[in-house]
Design an enzyme around this catalytic site. Structure first.
Site, PDB file in Angstrom:
ATOM      1  N   GLU A 149      -5.103  -8.799  -0.467  1.00 32.65           N
ATOM      2  CA  GLU A 149      -4.618  -8.998   0.905  1.00 32.65           C
ATOM      3  C   GLU A 149      -3.658  -7.891   1.264  1.00 32.65           C
ATOM      4  O   GLU A 149      -2.877  -7.421   0.433  1.00 32.65           O
ATOM      5  CB  GLU A 149      -3.924 -10.359   1.009  1.00 32.65           C
ATOM      6  CG  GLU A 149      -3.281 -10.653   2.352  1.00 32.65           C
ATOM      7  CD  GLU A 149      -1.820 -10.179   2.430  1.00 32.65           C
ATOM      8  OE1 GLU A 149      -1.315 -10.033   3.565  1.00 32.65           O
ATOM      9  OE2 GLU A 149      -1.212  -9.934   1.370  1.00 32.65           O
ATOM     10  N   CYS A 208       0.843  -1.197   0.000  1.00 31.37           N
ATOM     11  CA  CYS A 208       0.000   0.000   0.000  1.00 31.37           C
ATOM     12  C   CYS A 208       0.873   1.239   0.000  1.00 31.37           C
ATOM     13  O   CYS A 208       1.933   1.278   0.607  1.00 31.37           O
ATOM     14  CB  CYS A 208      -0.962   0.012   1.187  1.00 31.37           C
ATOM     15  SG  CYS A 208      -0.172   0.109   2.802  1.00 31.37           S
ATOM     16  N   ARG A 210      -1.203 -13.230  13.641  1.00 25.15           N
ATOM     17  CA  ARG A 210      -0.881 -12.560  12.372  1.00 25.15           C
ATOM     18  C   ARG A 210      -2.174 -12.056  11.747  1.00 25.15           C
ATOM     19  O   ARG A 210      -2.914 -12.820  11.134  1.00 25.15           O
ATOM     20  CB  ARG A 210      -0.165 -13.526  11.426  1.00 25.15           C
ATOM     21  CG  ARG A 210       0.450 -12.868  10.201  1.00 25.15           C
ATOM     22  CD  ARG A 210       1.149 -13.892   9.328  1.00 25.15           C
ATOM     23  NE  ARG A 210       1.994 -13.246   8.340  1.00 25.15           N
ATOM     24  CZ  ARG A 210       3.240 -12.859   8.530  1.00 25.15           C
ATOM     25  NH1 ARG A 210       3.816 -13.068   9.702  1.00 25.15           N
ATOM     26  NH2 ARG A 210       3.933 -12.276   7.570  1.00 25.15           N
ATOM     27  N   ARG A 268      -4.383  -9.924   9.119  1.00 24.74           N
ATOM     28  CA  ARG A 268      -4.342  -9.383   7.771  1.00 24.74           C
ATOM     29  C   ARG A 268      -5.751  -9.007   7.330  1.00 24.74           C
ATOM     30  O   ARG A 268      -6.721  -9.704   7.652  1.00 24.74           O
ATOM     31  CB  ARG A 268      -3.755 -10.391   6.780  1.00 24.74           C
ATOM     32  CG  ARG A 268      -2.265 -10.636   6.957  1.00 24.74           C
ATOM     33  CD  ARG A 268      -1.460  -9.396   6.613  1.00 24.74           C
ATOM     34  NE  ARG A 268      -0.026  -9.597   6.685  1.00 24.74           N
ATOM     35  CZ  ARG A 268       0.713  -9.423   7.763  1.00 24.74           C
ATOM     36  NH1 ARG A 268       0.141  -9.065   8.910  1.00 24.74           N
ATOM     37  NH2 ARG A 268       2.013  -9.597   7.729  1.00 24.74           N
TER      38      ARG A 268
END
Length: 451
Positions: free
Chosen positions: A210, A163, A262, A264
């Site tokens: 993702e 991003c 984790r 996401r």
């Protein structure tokens, strides 16, 4: 065996492995006549060598095998692919990868070592060579035609894109040139722009994007808002979130599948005109959680099989211990993550190669010992090995070491830290599959009617 065939095979393998590894592999047959320099001289045409039939077959075994022998049920592309974590999940759901894009040369080696690609598959390194996004003089029409020519038709687009902040600077200039508004204007100069161009040109039935958890707050929410508006403009319905971001997207924690915290953000979208999106929600992923998640201890190698180089040196261990103690005294939570066999590990990051501090394997060090004894004792914590990282990320199951790592430990840690937890995307692929297949039927019907 002809020299040309052997040399061709060697050159293909050099895209993945170095000369020393190839020589060592050949010497496994017991001849000990190969070395790094022999491979180099042969490739440069300085020496005349031949591979025996046995040597040729031995080297061929280094290439990955097809994931499944039966026919595939849908096709997908893998953008910003890394080492193929998202791909692995969709292959297991019956998909076939027909295009891959990844620019990092070390990640490409690991990807090619582990994922079979037939003659139809196209491998690309710089996605801008396909989308022509770095050539502002090229019109949208020309760019779309170029994309359509280079990327095979597919049902699903997968992308774990980085991003970046978006900027609408240059809008007036584009207006003066007669350029379009919308995503072509608002996302120009970002890697998401390349994803959007491919979606517009190829019109896949579905996509999966993702990114890290903080994508939604990145650049004060502007990045996420433009992404959603772009996908809406392209004609896709994104699950669990409105185009203006008024509903929360699904953030999935891998700890439900592997012993690692984790998180996401996962965006799944379906083409609105196909009308297969109704009722789809990633919130239902809880139905696909395994009955039993492997423990941290399950992914570890036996201690007597772990190379001593992974054990922290007394100097590094003292530094990490002092650093944690200093911040603890200030009331901060910074410090190493000592992980026991029944613990859930912190997030494995791309910086793991530096000191391994976020996930240190607890080898039973004695907290009650004197400070110097504690620092110097033989059971100091250690880093995970690359093979253990592969299991922690779900590329291998506990007890397995099938995932090939043809790069240095430093590069391997970076790759696993930048990757995804495979079981998460195996579950998402399973959830998406019925709608992907329904969309294929509808698309086929439209093509038949048009004919």
């Amino acid at each position: 065996m002809k020299d040309e065939e052997g040399l061709s095979l060697i050159n293909q393998l050099l895209e993945i492995y170095d000369q020393g590894f190839i020589a060592e592999t050949l010497n496994e047959l017991g001849f000990d006549s190969w070395c790094r320099e022999t491979i180099n001289r042969w490739v440069r045409g300085k020496v005349d060598r031949k591979l025996s039939h046995g040597e040729f077959e031995h080297l061929q075994a280094l290439f990955p095998k097809p994931f499944q022998s039966s026919g595939h049920e849908f096709r997908f592309v893998d953008l910003f692919a890394g080492i193929g974590g998202i791909r692995r999940g969709f292959e297991e759901a019956g998909g076939k990868c027909v295009f891959t894009s990844e620019w990092n040369k070390y990640a490409v080696r690991t990807y090619k070592a582990n994922h079979y690609n037939d003659s139809e598959h196209v491998f690309n390194e710089d996605i801008r060579e396909v989308t022509l996004s770095d050539r502002p003089e090229v019109s949208e029409k020309e760019a779309y035609a170029h994309i359509d020519k280079l990327i095979p038709d597919h049902d699903v687009l997968l992308a774990g894109f980085p991003c970046q902040p978006f900027s609408i600077a240059g809008v007036s200039k584009k207006n003066s040139l007669g350029r379009v508004h919308g995503f072509e204007c608002n996302t120009q100069g970002t890697l998401f722009f390349d994803v959007a161009r491919i979606i517009e040109a190829k019109r896949p039935s579905a996509f999966l994007l993702e990114n890290v958890k903080n994508l939604k707050s990145h650049d004060k929410g502007k990045t996420f808002k433009i992404i959603l508006q772009t996908l809406d403009e392209l004609g896709y319905e994104v699950a669990d979130v409105n185009y203006d971001g008024s509903r929360d997207p699904k953030i999935i924690d891998a700890r439900h599948f592997v012993p690692q915290h984790r998180e996401r953000i996962v965006l799944v979208g379906f083409r609105r005109d196909l009308d297969v999106h109704q009722g789809f929600s990633l919130k239902a992923i809880s139905q696909h959680f395994p009955e039993q998640v492997p423990s941290f201890g399950d992914i570890l190698d036996p201690e007597d099989q772990v190379d001593e180089k992974y054990i922290l040196t007394p100097k590094l261990w003292k530094y990490l211990y002092d650093y944690a103690a200093k911040h603890k005294a200030k009331g901060n939570g910074f410090g190493f993550g000592l992980t026991g066999t029944q613990d859930v590990a912190r997030t494995l990051s791309a910086r793991y190669y530096k000191d391994g501090s976020e996930i240190l394997v607890d080898r039973g060090w004695d907290m009650d010992a004197g400070f110097d004894d504690m620092i110097n004792q033989s059971n100091r914590p250690r880093r995970l090995t690359p093979a253990e990282c592969a299991r922690l990320m779900g590329f291998d199951r506990p007890g397995e070491s099938n995932f090939k790592v043809p790069v240095s430990d430093t590069q391997a840690y970076k790759q696993f830290g930048n990757s995804v937890a495979v079981p998460v995307f195996r579950a998402v692929a399973k959830m998406m599959k019925p709608r992907i297949l329904e969309a294929r039927i509808k698309n086929e019907g439209r093509r038949t009617e048009a004919a």
